[in-house]
Design a protein around this motif. Sequence first.
Motif, short mmCIF file in Angstrom:
data_model
loop_
_atom_site.label_atom_id
_atom_site.label_comp_id
_atom_site.label_asym_id
_atom_site.label_seq_id
_atom_site.Cartn_x
_atom_site.Cartn_y
_atom_site.Cartn_z
N VAL A 73 38.62 33.56 35.24
CA VAL A 73 37.76 34.15 34.21
C VAL A 73 38.49 35.38 33.69
N VAL A 74 38.66 35.46 32.38
CA VAL A 74 39.37 36.60 31.79
C VAL A 74 38.47 37.83 31.84
N PHE A 75 39.07 38.98 32.12
CA PHE A 75 38.34 40.25 32.12
C PHE A 75 37.97 40.60 30.68
N PRO A 76 36.80 41.16 30.48
CA PRO A 76 36.43 41.60 29.12
C PRO A 76 37.44 42.63 28.60
N ASN A 77 37.85 42.48 27.39
CA ASN A 77 38.77 43.42 26.72
C ASN A 77 40.16 43.51 27.36
N ASP A 78 40.54 42.51 28.16
CA ASP A 78 41.88 42.53 28.76
C ASP A 78 42.36 41.09 28.96
N ALA A 79 43.04 40.56 27.98
CA ALA A 79 43.48 39.16 28.01
C ALA A 79 44.60 38.91 29.01
N GLU A 109 36.41 31.19 54.26
CA GLU A 109 36.45 32.49 53.60
C GLU A 109 36.59 32.30 52.10
N SER A 110 36.25 33.32 51.36
CA SER A 110 36.56 33.33 49.93
C SER A 110 37.35 34.59 49.63
N LEU A 111 38.25 34.44 48.69
CA LEU A 111 39.12 35.54 48.28
C LEU A 111 39.05 35.63 46.77
N GLU A 112 38.47 36.72 46.28
CA GLU A 112 38.44 36.96 44.84
C GLU A 112 39.68 37.76 44.49
N LEU A 113 40.56 37.14 43.73
CA LEU A 113 41.79 37.80 43.31
C LEU A 113 41.65 38.28 41.88
N HIS A 114 42.11 39.46 41.62
CA HIS A 114 42.25 39.96 40.26
C HIS A 114 43.74 39.87 39.96
#
Length: 135
Positions: A73-79, A109-114
């Motif tokens: 999922v793309v971050f808002p205002n940061d492509a 486990e879950s790993l949320e990566l940015h």
Amino acid sequence: EEESVEGVEAFARYFVAVVERARNTGETAELERISSKQCSFCTNLISMIGEEYSDGRWLDGLSYRILEVDGPVVFPNDAKRFAVVVHLRSSGNGYFNGESVVPISKKDESLELHVCRETQEWRTCEAIGSSDGRS
């Protein structure tokens, strides 16, 4: 390195493989290379691995099996920055805690990566790990 949704997911899978190798060997050079300097999760993980191995503690046969990857999922205002959640199962042969070898239990486990784009390459900018509750 592909600059696409598929590239982000491939990088997330690669990051998990690099963490697995670093945890099993104590070698963190590649983990450092693919982690942003601002990633506190990455910095803490690299420090923890270094401390474990320098103190004589180690893992044997830790493995991460990726069960599913939630699409980026793309971050808002940061492509150039994405959030991607990797659901995985960890297991292994054992962990030497400095005194004895203890078995490693299977854990979901879950790993949320940015994931962000830095100097024409993907990097992990931050991450949050938690129990997945899928078991």
